[in-house]
Design an enzyme around this catalytic site. Structure first.
Site, mmCIF file in Angstrom:
data_model
loop_
_atom_site.group_PDB
_atom_site.id
_atom_site.type_symbol
_atom_site.label_atom_id
_atom_site.label_comp_id
_atom_site.label_asym_id
_atom_site.label_seq_id
_atom_site.Cartn_x
_atom_site.Cartn_y
_atom_site.Cartn_z
ATOM 1 N N ASP A 85 36.018 33.482 48.281
ATOM 2 C CA ASP A 85 36.345 34.741 47.613
ATOM 3 C C ASP A 85 36.297 35.878 48.628
ATOM 4 O O ASP A 85 35.316 36.023 49.374
ATOM 5 C CB ASP A 85 35.362 35.017 46.475
ATOM 6 C CG ASP A 85 35.748 36.227 45.652
ATOM 7 O OD1 ASP A 85 36.481 36.050 44.666
ATOM 8 O OD2 ASP A 85 35.333 37.343 46.012
ATOM 9 N N ILE A 86 37.352 36.681 48.651
ATOM 10 C CA ILE A 86 37.406 37.815 49.581
ATOM 11 C C ILE A 86 36.483 38.918 49.069
ATOM 12 O O ILE A 86 36.608 39.372 47.926
ATOM 13 C CB ILE A 86 38.840 38.355 49.720
ATOM 14 C CG1 ILE A 86 39.769 37.244 50.213
ATOM 15 C CG2 ILE A 86 38.879 39.540 50.665
ATOM 16 C CD1 ILE A 86 41.230 37.643 50.259
ATOM 17 N N GLU A 137 41.926 36.782 44.331
ATOM 18 C CA GLU A 137 41.516 36.681 45.733
ATOM 19 C C GLU A 137 40.667 35.447 45.990
ATOM 20 O O GLU A 137 39.959 35.366 46.987
ATOM 21 C CB GLU A 137 40.743 37.938 46.145
ATOM 22 C CG GLU A 137 39.385 38.127 45.474
ATOM 23 C CD GLU A 137 39.448 38.874 44.159
ATOM 24 O OE1 GLU A 137 38.430 39.454 43.763
ATOM 25 O OE2 GLU A 137 40.528 38.866 43.511
#
Length: 333
Positions: free
Chosen positions: A213-214, A255
């Site tokens: 996950d960004i 994301e």
């Protein structure tokens, strides 16, 4: 790593086509059996038609019970082809048994696909032409003209079937790519992840999932706009492709990305996750205003024997939540 995916059909499946073709062949051969045995006293061809009718009835029964096997189709079409060729050889040519041979290319392509359909159709046209050519037992029969006309009609139908099957395969491939591929990053999507999980779960005992996950991605969209956000997602996908030796990379949504690893230890999975985290941390993602630096949080889960897809994903997601709770830019396993 190649996987066996159970995907939605984009056309009538061979199993379904086989089922309804078998009942059609059963009905037709039953009728011809009665005609040849009772009315015309053609015992030899009648016996063949009886065998074809019995076997096609068996094929319909097994298909209705969900017991279809590919060899059923091969045997059924072999018997049907033999029946047609024998009819051309034995029956009077004016009876029109040759007409049934014109339907064979369509059945071959529908059941066996492009390559085998082409081969079987080529073999039948050669055999049919030879049989017709040697049928010179009547003065009103003109063998060369009949062979010429039959060949032209057969090849015309064959060509149409071949073109249709080529186009059908292209369309199927395109639709499947749409169903399994993320349109933005060209990675595989959630549907592909589910399909691969089923295939891997049945074939391998050791499987690890990484959810990536960004960190603070919403801030990037808010500050630079969604077009820059999309560009960042594409660049992150490219970094993942460079880090992961394999095709098991997926965009889960937003994301979040997923990587599957097969037959590695827990320590190796953690090490690979760290390599991904460091690679993204060191990369620079450009915008038209300034350089963008990113970090990611990664959760790692290992497959348990009783895990279903949702359990496996949930375990990795819990580790991801832990990584974010502990300050982000971290791997938890």
């Amino acid at each position: 790593m190649m996987t066996t995916r159970h995907l939605p059909q984009t056309a009538v499946s061979p199993a379904s086509f086989h089922k309804w073709l078998s009942i059609l062949i059963c009905a037709l051969n039953s009728i011809y059996f009665l005609l040849n045995m009772i009315t015309m006293q053609k015992l030899g061809i009648g016996a063949v038609q009886f065998i074809v009718a019995i076997f096609s009835g068996y094929c319909f029964y097994t298909s209705s019970k969900g017991l279809y096997r590919p060899w059923h189709s091969y045997t059924l079409l072999s018997l049907l082809t033999l029946n047609i060729l024998l009819s051309i050889s034995i029956m009077e040519l004016v009876a029109g048994a040759t007409y049934w041979g014109l339907a064979l290319p369509f059945w071959y392509y529908s059941l066996f696909g492009l390559k085998k359909g082409f081969i079987f159709s080529a073999v039948v046209i050669l055999l049919s032409a030879v049989v017709i050519l040697i049928r010179t037992d009547t003065n009103i029969f003109m063998p060369f003209r009949t062979v010429f006309n039959f060949t032209l009609v057969y090849c015309s139908i064959w060509l149409v079937c071949h073109i249709y099957e080529v186009q059908n395969q292209k369309t199927s491939k395109f639709l499947r790519s749409l169903a399994l591929q993320d349109g933005l990053t060209d990675l595989q999507n959630r549907h592909a992840l589910k399909a691969d999980f089923r295939a891997f779960h049945n074939s391998f005992d050791c499987l690890h999932m990484l959810i990536i996950d960004i960190d603070h991605f919403k801030n990037i969209n808010d500050k630079y706009g969604h077009d820059i956000g999309d560009s960042v997602l594409i660049n992150v996908a490219n970094v993942l492709k460079e880090c992961v030796q394999g095709k098991e990379i997926y965009r889960l949504g937003g994301e979040e990305f997923v990587v599957l690893y097969i037959d590695i230890s827990d320590m190796e999975a953690y090490t690979k996750a760290e390599e991904i985290r460091i690679a993204i941390e060191k990369s620079v993602f450009y915008s038209h205003k300034e350089d963008i630096k990113l970090t990611v949080s990664i959760g790692v889960s290992s497959l348990h024997p009783d895990h279903e897809f949702a359990d496996f994903l949930r375990a990795a997601d819990q580790k991801l939540y832990q990584a974010k709770h502990e300050g982000r830019n971290k791997v938890c396993s």
